[in-house]
Design an enzyme around this catalytic site. Sequence first.
Site, PDB file in Angstrom:
ATOM      1  N   GLU A 124      40.103   2.965 100.538  1.00  6.90           N
ATOM      2  CA  GLU A 124      40.607   2.771 101.909  1.00  6.90           C
ATOM      3  C   GLU A 124      39.974   1.724 102.814  1.00  6.90           C
ATOM      4  O   GLU A 124      38.842   2.042 102.491  1.00  6.90           O
ATOM      5  CB  GLU A 124      41.009   4.197 102.250  1.00  6.90           C
ATOM      6  CG  GLU A 124      41.754   4.122 103.542  1.00  6.90           C
ATOM      7  CD  GLU A 124      42.377   5.558 104.224  1.00  6.90           C
ATOM      8  OE1 GLU A 124      41.736   6.468 103.545  1.00  6.90           O
ATOM      9  OE2 GLU A 124      43.116   5.683 105.008  1.00  6.90           O
ATOM     10  N   HIS A 184      43.613   6.189 112.439  1.00  7.82           N
ATOM     11  CA  HIS A 184      44.995   6.034 111.426  1.00  7.82           C
ATOM     12  C   HIS A 184      45.767   7.262 112.259  1.00  7.82           C
ATOM     13  O   HIS A 184      46.407   8.041 111.603  1.00  7.82           O
ATOM     14  CB  HIS A 184      44.922   6.022 110.324  1.00  7.82           C
ATOM     15  CG  HIS A 184      44.363   6.804 109.529  1.00  7.82           C
ATOM     16  ND1 HIS A 184      44.252   8.372 109.485  1.00  7.82           N
ATOM     17  CD2 HIS A 184      43.567   6.458 108.136  1.00  7.82           C
ATOM     18  CE1 HIS A 184      43.814   8.839 108.491  1.00  7.82           C
ATOM     19  NE2 HIS A 184      43.200   7.801 107.697  1.00  7.82           N
ATOM     20  N   HIS A 241      35.898   4.727  96.674  1.00 10.33           N
ATOM     21  CA  HIS A 241      37.201   4.865  97.320  1.00 10.33           C
ATOM     22  C   HIS A 241      37.354   3.533  97.918  1.00 10.33           C
ATOM     23  O   HIS A 241      36.561   2.873  98.624  1.00 10.33           O
ATOM     24  CB  HIS A 241      37.071   5.929  98.292  1.00 10.33           C
ATOM     25  CG  HIS A 241      38.458   6.104  99.198  1.00 10.33           C
ATOM     26  ND1 HIS A 241      39.828   6.001  98.687  1.00 10.33           N
ATOM     27  CD2 HIS A 241      38.595   6.795 100.431  1.00 10.33           C
ATOM     28  CE1 HIS A 241      40.711   6.273  99.543  1.00 10.33           C
ATOM     29  NE2 HIS A 241      40.014   6.740 100.581  1.00 10.33           N
ATOM     30  N   TYR A 291      38.760  17.857 110.356  1.00  9.73           N
ATOM     31  CA  TYR A 291      38.902  16.684 109.259  1.00  9.73           C
ATOM     32  C   TYR A 291      39.617  17.101 108.264  1.00  9.73           C
ATOM     33  O   TYR A 291      40.424  16.440 107.681  1.00  9.73           O
ATOM     34  CB  TYR A 291      37.167  16.457 108.868  1.00  9.73           C
ATOM     35  CG  TYR A 291      37.268  15.237 107.940  1.00  9.73           C
ATOM     36  CD1 TYR A 291      36.918  14.021 108.230  1.00  9.73           C
ATOM     37  CD2 TYR A 291      37.350  15.642 106.783  1.00  9.73           C
ATOM     38  CE1 TYR A 291      36.670  12.988 107.098  1.00  9.73           C
ATOM     39  CE2 TYR A 291      37.188  14.445 105.472  1.00  9.73           C
ATOM     40  CZ  TYR A 291      36.961  13.321 105.898  1.00  9.73           C
ATOM     41  OH  TYR A 291      36.743  12.037 105.155  1.00  9.73           O
ATOM     42  N   ASP A 293      35.005  10.818 100.901  1.00  7.00           N
ATOM     43  CA  ASP A 293      35.870  11.363 101.885  1.00  7.00           C
ATOM     44  C   ASP A 293      35.526  13.025 101.986  1.00  7.00           C
ATOM     45  O   ASP A 293      35.597  13.644 102.939  1.00  7.00           O
ATOM     46  CB  ASP A 293      37.314  10.977 101.924  1.00  7.00           C
ATOM     47  CG  ASP A 293      37.857   9.833 102.603  1.00  7.00           C
ATOM     48  OD1 ASP A 293      37.061   9.257 103.508  1.00  7.00           O
ATOM     49  OD2 ASP A 293      38.692   9.189 102.171  1.00  7.00           O
ATOM     50  N   ASP A 296      38.605   1.568 105.404  1.00  9.79           N
ATOM     51  CA  ASP A 296      37.259   2.202 105.924  1.00  9.79           C
ATOM     52  C   ASP A 296      36.177   2.150 105.013  1.00  9.79           C
ATOM     53  O   ASP A 296      35.057   2.250 105.436  1.00  9.79           O
ATOM     54  CB  ASP A 296      37.502   3.523 106.814  1.00  9.79           C
ATOM     55  CG  ASP A 296      37.852   4.592 105.905  1.00  9.79           C
ATOM     56  OD1 ASP A 296      38.834   4.314 104.906  1.00  9.79           O
ATOM     57  OD2 ASP A 296      37.801   5.616 106.044  1.00  9.79           O
ATOM     58  N   HIS A 300      31.830  10.092 105.714  1.00  6.19           N
ATOM     59  CA  HIS A 300      32.012  10.149 107.211  1.00  6.19           C
ATOM     60  C   HIS A 300      31.158  11.273 107.884  1.00  6.19           C
ATOM     61  O   HIS A 300      31.067  12.589 107.079  1.00  6.19           O
ATOM     62  CB  HIS A 300      33.492  10.549 107.697  1.00  6.19           C
ATOM     63  CG  HIS A 300      34.396   9.336 107.008  1.00  6.19           C
ATOM     64  ND1 HIS A 300      34.398   8.336 107.953  1.00  6.19           N
ATOM     65  CD2 HIS A 300      35.271   9.418 106.391  1.00  6.19           C
ATOM     66  CE1 HIS A 300      35.586   7.665 107.367  1.00  6.19           C
ATOM     67  NE2 HIS A 300      35.957   8.052 106.410  1.00  6.19           N
ATOM     68  N   HIS A 333      40.432  11.263  98.408  1.00  4.27           N
ATOM     69  CA  HIS A 333      41.549  11.432  99.276  1.00  4.27           C
ATOM     70  C   HIS A 333      43.076  10.516  98.898  1.00  4.27           C
ATOM     71  O   HIS A 333      44.195  10.857  99.271  1.00  4.27           O
ATOM     72  CB  HIS A 333      41.047  10.990 100.713  1.00  4.27           C
ATOM     73  CG  HIS A 333      42.202  10.760 101.762  1.00  4.27           C
ATOM     74  ND1 HIS A 333      42.037   9.369 102.653  1.00  4.27           N
ATOM     75  CD2 HIS A 333      43.302  11.469 102.282  1.00  4.27           C
ATOM     76  CE1 HIS A 333      43.159   9.210 103.183  1.00  4.27           C
ATOM     77  NE2 HIS A 333      43.659  10.528 103.088  1.00  4.27           N
TER      78      HIS A 333
END
Length: 373
Positions: A81, A24, A79, A192, A164, A83, A223, A145
């Site tokens: 999002e 992104h 989360h 990050y 995240d 991903d 991640h 996040h």
Amino acid sequence: MSVIKIRDNIYAVGAQDPDVRIFHGYKTPFGTTYNTYLVQDGGKNILIDNVKAAFTEEYIRNIEEIIPLEKIDLIIQNHIEPDHSGSLPAIAARIPHAPIYCTAGAQKGIAAYYGPGFNCHVVKPGETLCTGNYTFRFFPAPMVHWPDSMLTYLEEEKILFSNDAFGQHVCLDCTYDDELGLERLMERAVNYYGNIILPFGMQVQKILGQVEPLKIDMICPSHGVILRAHIADVVYAYDRWCHDQADENRVVIVYDTMWGGTEKMANEIAEEHREQGQDVRVYCLRDVHYSEVMGDLVEAKSIFIGASTLNRNMMPTVAAFITYMKGLWPKKRTGMAFGSYGWSGESIGQAEEIMQSLGWEMLPQRKMVYMGL
Ligand code: FEO
């Protein structure tokens, strides 16, 4: 990714994305991973988080190396999002009996993204879930996040599933922080943080206050590598970063140049500050992607931006960098705009105005007419 056993009853079952180079808008030269975890507690099977939609089949294969998917009893969705939620519809369709533990924001987001009918259980702050021998404690972490984010702590194993938070975009041949090495870990972690977490310092402060009293042997982010050897280094760094404690001695100079004048100024300014004993990092936006500067911006107190004037505007590379940086909003910085021009010179004032809008202390701008060699 093959399945990795991280404790007797706990497996990393997520997916690797080594080839992604732009995440992104953020450059990821080492790829990334979408980490998820399967926890087994007696007869109960708990799945923590999901993966990007394109990796759904791989994800299901990984889970089924351990148990049939239908044996999953519940999902903890930290989360939403994409991903971390892209595979959720496919997974949930096969296990409609399994409640999805998530925040109210996540419940709303799941319905907005994927439609109604998901079996969500909305958690309250501090709520615990006992699955037999294990106790999961939920820490809603809005804006770390996204508004829906939360962290989950597995008390008996002293593991924080942080999603995240504390992550890194890196996909190399290693599972743990000590395999990556401290120097590279911190370089990837600050990169990050600068590109993902930086705008949310106050929210990070709040969640750090909640998790710091916990005994943590392992942080399993969504991640990058799992933290086990360098937890204190990363948590201490987050504590500095979220309080905007930048290095007073570090200067970052970011610029692009048309005829070489702004580059000449960048090098002169760098030399002046090096002579004062400062640690100066210079980035030309022709050579680096704007997101690659952000790690240094987290650490540097002084940020100087060189903007040549092109048709009464900043050059597009500099405008893109400033727009990106403004959204991420490093705070409590000292700024300076500089640049050369041929006949008008508006770009320096434009860059300065944006830095002022961030509340930075500003040094006087520097500009000069320059027509090349
Ligand atoms: Fe890795 Fe906010 O998603």
